[in-house]
Each structure stands twice: as C-alpha cells, then as structure tokens.
Design a protein around this motif. Structure first.
Motif, PDB file in Angstrom:
ATOM      1  N   VAL A 210       0.823  -1.207   0.000  1.00  0.00           N
ATOM      2  CA  VAL A 210       0.000   0.000   0.000  1.00  0.00           C
ATOM      3  C   VAL A 210       0.860   1.261   0.000  1.00  0.00           C
ATOM      4  O   VAL A 210       0.604   2.209  -0.748  1.00  0.00           O
ATOM      5  CB  VAL A 210      -0.944   0.006   1.222  1.00  0.00           C
ATOM      6  CG1 VAL A 210      -1.690   1.340   1.314  1.00  0.00           C
ATOM      7  CG2 VAL A 210      -1.944  -1.136   1.116  1.00  0.00           C
ATOM      8  N   PHE A 211       1.908   1.270   0.828  1.00  0.00           N
ATOM      9  CA  PHE A 211       2.725   2.468   0.986  1.00  0.00           C
ATOM     10  C   PHE A 211       4.006   2.431   0.156  1.00  0.00           C
ATOM     11  O   PHE A 211       4.780   3.382   0.187  1.00  0.00           O
ATOM     12  CB  PHE A 211       3.098   2.656   2.455  1.00  0.00           C
ATOM     13  CG  PHE A 211       1.913   2.690   3.378  1.00  0.00           C
ATOM     14  CD1 PHE A 211       0.823   3.487   3.098  1.00  0.00           C
ATOM     15  CD2 PHE A 211       1.877   1.915   4.522  1.00  0.00           C
ATOM     16  CE1 PHE A 211      -0.277   3.512   3.934  1.00  0.00           C
ATOM     17  CE2 PHE A 211       0.786   1.939   5.366  1.00  0.00           C
ATOM     18  CZ  PHE A 211      -0.293   2.746   5.071  1.00  0.00           C
ATOM     19  N   GLY A 212       4.228   1.330  -0.574  1.00  0.00           N
ATOM     20  CA  GLY A 212       5.476   1.182  -1.308  1.00  0.00           C
ATOM     21  C   GLY A 212       5.735   2.284  -2.306  1.00  0.00           C
ATOM     22  O   GLY A 212       6.884   2.687  -2.516  1.00  0.00           O
ATOM     23  N   VAL A 213       4.683   2.789  -2.939  1.00  0.00           N
ATOM     24  CA  VAL A 213       4.861   3.843  -3.941  1.00  0.00           C
ATOM     25  C   VAL A 213       5.486   5.084  -3.302  1.00  0.00           C
ATOM     26  O   VAL A 213       6.234   5.830  -3.961  1.00  0.00           O
ATOM     27  CB  VAL A 213       3.512   4.187  -4.609  1.00  0.00           C
ATOM     28  CG1 VAL A 213       2.535   4.788  -3.598  1.00  0.00           C
ATOM     29  CG2 VAL A 213       3.731   5.137  -5.782  1.00  0.00           C
ATOM     30  N   THR A 214       5.219   5.318  -2.016  1.00  0.00           N
ATOM     31  CA  THR A 214       5.820   6.453  -1.313  1.00  0.00           C
ATOM     32  C   THR A 214       7.334   6.299  -1.233  1.00  0.00           C
ATOM     33  O   THR A 214       8.093   7.254  -1.447  1.00  0.00           O
ATOM     34  CB  THR A 214       5.241   6.571   0.110  1.00  0.00           C
ATOM     35  OG1 THR A 214       3.820   6.675   0.033  1.00  0.00           O
ATOM     36  CG2 THR A 214       5.803   7.796   0.822  1.00  0.00           C
ATOM     37  N   ILE A 215       7.770   5.070  -0.929  1.00  0.00           N
ATOM     38  CA  ILE A 215       9.201   4.794  -0.861  1.00  0.00           C
ATOM     39  C   ILE A 215       9.843   4.915  -2.236  1.00  0.00           C
ATOM     40  O   ILE A 215      10.898   5.533  -2.391  1.00  0.00           O
ATOM     41  CB  ILE A 215       9.449   3.389  -0.287  1.00  0.00           C
ATOM     42  CG1 ILE A 215       8.873   3.279   1.132  1.00  0.00           C
ATOM     43  CG2 ILE A 215      10.932   3.053  -0.284  1.00  0.00           C
ATOM     44  CD1 ILE A 215       9.523   4.205   2.128  1.00  0.00           C
ATOM     45  N   ILE A 216       9.208   4.332  -3.245  1.00  0.00           N
ATOM     46  CA  ILE A 216       9.757   4.380  -4.604  1.00  0.00           C
ATOM     47  C   ILE A 216       9.854   5.833  -5.084  1.00  0.00           C
ATOM     48  O   ILE A 216      10.845   6.237  -5.705  1.00  0.00           O
ATOM     49  CB  ILE A 216       8.887   3.560  -5.582  1.00  0.00           C
ATOM     50  CG1 ILE A 216       8.817   2.090  -5.129  1.00  0.00           C
ATOM     51  CG2 ILE A 216       9.429   3.664  -6.992  1.00  0.00           C
ATOM     52  CD1 ILE A 216      10.155   1.402  -5.044  1.00  0.00           C
ATOM     53  N   THR A 217       8.839   6.630  -4.792  1.00  0.00           N
ATOM     54  CA  THR A 217       8.859   8.050  -5.164  1.00  0.00           C
ATOM     55  C   THR A 217      10.010   8.768  -4.476  1.00  0.00           C
ATOM     56  O   THR A 217      10.710   9.588  -5.087  1.00  0.00           O
ATOM     57  CB  THR A 217       7.519   8.724  -4.789  1.00  0.00           C
ATOM     58  OG1 THR A 217       6.456   8.060  -5.467  1.00  0.00           O
ATOM     59  CG2 THR A 217       7.531  10.196  -5.174  1.00  0.00           C
ATOM     60  N   ALA A 218      10.205   8.456  -3.195  1.00  0.00           N
ATOM     61  CA  ALA A 218      11.305   9.062  -2.437  1.00  0.00           C
ATOM     62  C   ALA A 218      12.656   8.684  -3.036  1.00  0.00           C
ATOM     63  O   ALA A 218      13.574   9.512  -3.114  1.00  0.00           O
ATOM     64  CB  ALA A 218      11.234   8.637  -0.972  1.00  0.00           C
ATOM     65  N   VAL A 219      12.777   7.435  -3.464  1.00  0.00           N
ATOM     66  CA  VAL A 219      14.028   6.976  -4.086  1.00  0.00           C
ATOM     67  C   VAL A 219      14.291   7.757  -5.373  1.00  0.00           C
ATOM     68  O   VAL A 219      15.417   8.206  -5.632  1.00  0.00           O
ATOM     69  CB  VAL A 219      13.973   5.457  -4.378  1.00  0.00           C
ATOM     70  CG1 VAL A 219      15.171   5.023  -5.226  1.00  0.00           C
ATOM     71  CG2 VAL A 219      13.952   4.666  -3.072  1.00  0.00           C
ATOM     72  N   ARG A 220      13.254   7.959  -6.182  1.00  0.00           N
ATOM     73  CA  ARG A 220      13.417   8.709  -7.429  1.00  0.00           C
ATOM     74  C   ARG A 220      13.788  10.175  -7.150  1.00  0.00           C
ATOM     75  O   ARG A 220      14.573  10.782  -7.879  1.00  0.00           O
ATOM     76  CB  ARG A 220      12.131   8.640  -8.258  1.00  0.00           C
ATOM     77  CG  ARG A 220      11.838   7.243  -8.815  1.00  0.00           C
ATOM     78  CD  ARG A 220      10.780   7.290  -9.904  1.00  0.00           C
ATOM     79  NE  ARG A 220      10.576   5.972 -10.508  1.00  0.00           N
ATOM     80  CZ  ARG A 220       9.517   5.199 -10.277  1.00  0.00           C
ATOM     81  NH1 ARG A 220       8.548   5.618  -9.479  1.00  0.00           N
ATOM     82  NH2 ARG A 220       9.415   4.021 -10.861  1.00  0.00           N
ATOM     83  N   GLN A 221      13.225  10.722  -6.079  1.00  0.00           N
ATOM     84  CA  GLN A 221      13.530  12.108  -5.724  1.00  0.00           C
ATOM     85  C   GLN A 221      14.971  12.282  -5.258  1.00  0.00           C
ATOM     86  O   GLN A 221      15.499  13.407  -5.255  1.00  0.00           O
ATOM     87  CB  GLN A 221      12.562  12.595  -4.646  1.00  0.00           C
ATOM     88  CG  GLN A 221      11.139  12.787  -5.154  1.00  0.00           C
ATOM     89  CD  GLN A 221      10.159  13.122  -4.045  1.00  0.00           C
ATOM     90  OE1 GLN A 221      10.460  12.991  -2.855  1.00  0.00           O
ATOM     91  NE2 GLN A 221       8.971  13.565  -4.435  1.00  0.00           N
ATOM     92  N   LEU A 222      15.607  11.194  -4.866  1.00  0.00           N
ATOM     93  CA  LEU A 222      17.005  11.243  -4.450  1.00  0.00           C
ATOM     94  C   LEU A 222      17.962  11.219  -5.638  1.00  0.00           C
ATOM     95  O   LEU A 222      19.186  11.221  -5.452  1.00  0.00           O
ATOM     96  CB  LEU A 222      17.314  10.073  -3.504  1.00  0.00           C
ATOM     97  CG  LEU A 222      16.670  10.150  -2.119  1.00  0.00           C
ATOM     98  CD1 LEU A 222      16.872   8.848  -1.361  1.00  0.00           C
ATOM     99  CD2 LEU A 222      17.241  11.319  -1.326  1.00  0.00           C
ATOM    100  N   GLY A 223      17.420  11.172  -6.858  1.00  0.00           N
ATOM    101  CA  GLY A 223      18.252  11.283  -8.043  1.00  0.00           C
ATOM    102  C   GLY A 223      18.362  10.030  -8.884  1.00  0.00           C
ATOM    103  O   GLY A 223      19.054  10.032  -9.905  1.00  0.00           O
TER     104      GLY A 223
END
Length: 450
Positions: A210-223
């Motif tokens: 459910v919350f995995g997309v939040t983590i993946i988005t955060a990873v992408r925001q890190l570059g």
C-alpha cells in the motif's frame, strides 16, 4: 571517495525510510511472543519470522518498482479491475479499522496499563484509553500537521535506545538460557512454518504494497532515474533497513525465549514485554515503556488513518476525506475495545487468506518482465492460489466458527487432499501448479504471436 560517501548516505536515508515504514511499536509484541512459544526452537522460528515479516516487505517494494505500479491497485490490475479494487479494499480494511489501526491503541494499553488494573476495571480502562487515543489521533490527523514528523525524529529514537538498553542488560544478565525452554506443541517439529505464519501478524508485507509507492517516489527524488537504478537503490537501502529491523526482531525473540525462566507464557507479547521491562528497569521502565509506546503508536495510527482516508477518497470521491477519517477512527475505536487478543484472533483468518494472494502478486510482479506481465499468467496463478487460501482462512477461524459443521467438513476435506494444509502452506503447491499451467498455456500463444 566523496561519491562513495554520498552514495552511502543516500542508501542510509532510504534504509531509514523503509525502517520507519515497516517497524512500529505494534511489531514489538509478536517476536516476543514467538520467542516464548518457540522456546529452544527459536532459531528456526526466527528464520521463518524474518522471511515473512522482514524480507517479504522488501520484495513487495521491489515488485512495485519493477512493474512501475503506483500502488497495490496497479500491481493487482493484471487480474482485472474488479479483483484489483476488491483486493485493495480488503487490504486497506485490514491495515485500517479491522486490525492494524485498532492495534496501535491496544498494544500500549496491554503493555503499560492492563497489568495494573483488576479484572473488573479492564473494560472501562480500555474504553477510556482507546477513546482518548483516537480522539487525539483524529485531532492531529484532520489538521495534517507536522506533529508526526516531530515525534518520529525525537521520540522514536528514544524508544529504540530504550530497547537497546534492555537488550544490553539482557545480554549481560540474561534471564536464563535459550536452550532449556521447552517449545510449545506447534513448535516442536514445525518451528519454521509457525514462525513464518507468525510473521503475517506484522502485516508489513501488505503495508509495503500500500505504501510502497511512497518509498519508490522518495528513491526517485534522491536522483535515481532509470528503472534499474531505482530497483538497485531500493534493494541496497532496503537491506540497511532490513538489517536494523532484523536485529530488533532477533533481540525481541531472544528476550521472549529467555523470559520463560522468569515468567509463564502470556496470552500476548505485550504482557511479557511489560514484565521484561520491569525485570530490568523496575517501575521506571514500565512508565517509560508506556509513554514511548503510546506516542509512537499514535504516530503510526495517524499515518494509517490518513493513508486510509486519502486512498478511499481517491477511489470514492463522492465521500469526503474527513468522512473517511472520522469513520476509520470510530470503527478503529470500536474494534480496539474487543481487546488485543480478540483482534489478533479474528484478524488471523483474514491474513491467512490475503497473504498467499499478496505473495503471489509480489512474486509475479518481480518476475513479470520474463512473461511480459501477461494477464493470463496472473489470473490463472492467482485464481488457483485462492482455493487453498480460502481453506486456510477456515482453518484459522476462532473456535466459535471453526467448530461449526460446515467448517469442520471443509477442514477435513482439505486435510485429506491438500498437501501441507495443517502447516498453512498448501497454497505453495497450488501456486506452483498454477504457475506451471499458466506458463504452458501462455508460452505457445506468445510464440505464435511472435
């Protein structure tokens, strides 16, 4: 050298995000209880528990990353829109008002208040505590302030420091040996399988979906831009978070096992954790544990109710966000007053049904590039897996439902014809069969199209 240090810091940030998402105060009670039940078989039980309670959530994040899904709904979409929506609703209800959210209130109550109230006052005490708890949760959640961020940065670290102090004291002055406690009946010969199924109670694999997309988005925001770099960063950072969670789980299981020399097996790990805190730190330990567990559980509850309200408002926009928020808090309050033991007992059948389906979705998501994400493979494998999952649910019913004529007949049928049924692993055989059948059907069709 600087680039290596920068990369290391980035992975540490990702690891801390995943750690914060997966480990809440509610996760304290299950490994402690597992240690008590497993006794001298705690090693095998720990391996099973770590696989389902720790590594499976990491695989869930990887599946979301590989499939480019925006969450659970998109990950389940190859099975059809109706299945994806129903599965999403079921998972959200489990991590919402049915189980996880009420548990955020009952865990600190069980840890720090219930042991000091007589039997006649337990109901009233739980009512007052959970009422105040969810009023505060709603008050802050409806304002969507930064209180959860402040609590997470200050109080969660204090909570973890306290745990490590207890771990250190337990290592220096153990309550007893891990070798002598006799395992309970289910763990004498099936410690691994029971440990694996106990990991379902953490609900972290479902939460990760459910919350995995939040983590993946955060990873992408890190570059990290490319799919491969996002997946690798998620795995590397996830392993850091996994290591931290694994260490905590092993320590808690160790505490539960050694506590058998001082305390009888309790109905839940919350009672045992209270006894352990008092054993090493006295009344101060109990007060501190209650305070920190309450606040950290509130943080978790705020995140859960906000995510629930946002997701359901997105799917059903005619109903307002605040209406879903109020409904979730109210239902969670009502369910919480069943008590922790009843919540665990009634949620187990649902978890026995949902977890095999979630595991199938995770594995199919990870390997989807091999079969082009073919809907046919998803539908056949998931459909066949659903058969033993339904029977596993019946087998996990509380006695009031399990002892009915219909349930008894279904259990006897599955016990006779389903391999590994009594271990809760009959879905594995069906899943493998479904995968083989679906691939055999899909491959010739795929080849002819090529």
């Amino acid at each position: 050298m600087n680039s290596i240090k920068t990369a290391g810091k980035t992975y540490l940030v990702i690891g801390s995000l995943i750690f914060g998402m997966l480990f809440g105060a509610g996760n304290l009670i299950f490994p402690v209880h597992l240690g008590q039940l497993a006794g001298s078989q705690w090693h095998l039980a720990t391996i099973g528990f770590l696989l389902s309670g720790v590594f499976l959530p990491l695989f869930a994040l990887l599946a979301i990353s590989i499939t480019h899904a925006n969450g659970l709904y998109e990950l389940a979409l190859p099975n059809g829109k109706k299945f994806a929506l129903i599965f999403l609703i079921l998972v959200q209800i489990v991590i919402g008002p049915l189980c996880a959210t009420p548990r955020t209130a009952t865990v600190p109550y069980t840890i720090g208040i219930a042991p000091y109230l007589n039997h006649a006052m337990q109901g009233w005490g739980l009512l007052a505590y959970t009422g105040a708890f969810f009023l505060i949760v709603y008050f802050f959640a409806v304002r969507e302030g930064k209180i959860t961020e402040i609590i997470g940065k200050i109080l969660n670290p204090i909570f973890l420091i306290m745990l490590f102090v207890i771990f250190l004291l337990a290592f220096i002055h153990p309550m007893g040996s891990t070798v002598t406690p006799r395992p309970t009946n289910g763990y004498v010969t099936h410690a691994f399988s029971n440990g694996f199924i106990q990991g379902y109670n953490t609900i972290d694999a479902l939460a990760a979906l459910v919350f995995g997309v939040t983590i993946i988005t955060a990873v992408r925001q890190l570059g990290f831009k490319s799919q491969q770099s996002v997946s690798l960063a998620t795995i590397k950072g996830g392993l850091i978070g996994i290591l931290g969670i694994g260490v905590l789980y092993i320590g808690l299981i160790y505490l539960g096992t050694t506590s058998r020399h001082q305390f009888a097996i309790a109905a839940n790990g919350g009672t045992t954790l209270n006894q352990i805190a008092h054993y090493y730190l006295g009344d101060f330990g109990n007060i501190l544990l209650l305070t920190l567990a309450t606040i950290t559980c509130m943080t978790t509850a705020m995140g859960l109710v906000v995510a629930f309200a946002q997701d359901f408002h997105y799917r059903f926009p005619k109903i307002s966000y605040k209406a879903f928020l109020r409904g979730n808090c109210l239902l969670s309050f009502l369910v919480a007053n069943m008590g922790l033991d009843q919540i665990v007992a009634w949620s187990k059948p649902v978890l026995m049904f949902l977890y095999p389906l979630a595991i199938v979705l995770i594995l199919l998501g990870i390997f989807s590039p091999l079969f082009k994400g073919a809907s046919l493979i998803y539908r056949i494998t998931t459909g066949i897996t659903m058969i033993p999952a339904l029977f596993d649910m019946v087998n996990a019913f509380p006695p009031v439902l399990r002892n009915t004529t219909i349930s008894t007949s279904l259990i006897q049928f599955a016990d006779k014809y389903f391999p590994l049924y009594q271990l809760g692993f009959s879905w594995v055989v069906f899943t493998i069969a479904g995968l083989i059948i679906s691939v055999c059907i899909w491959y010739p069709l795929h080849r002819s199209c090529v």
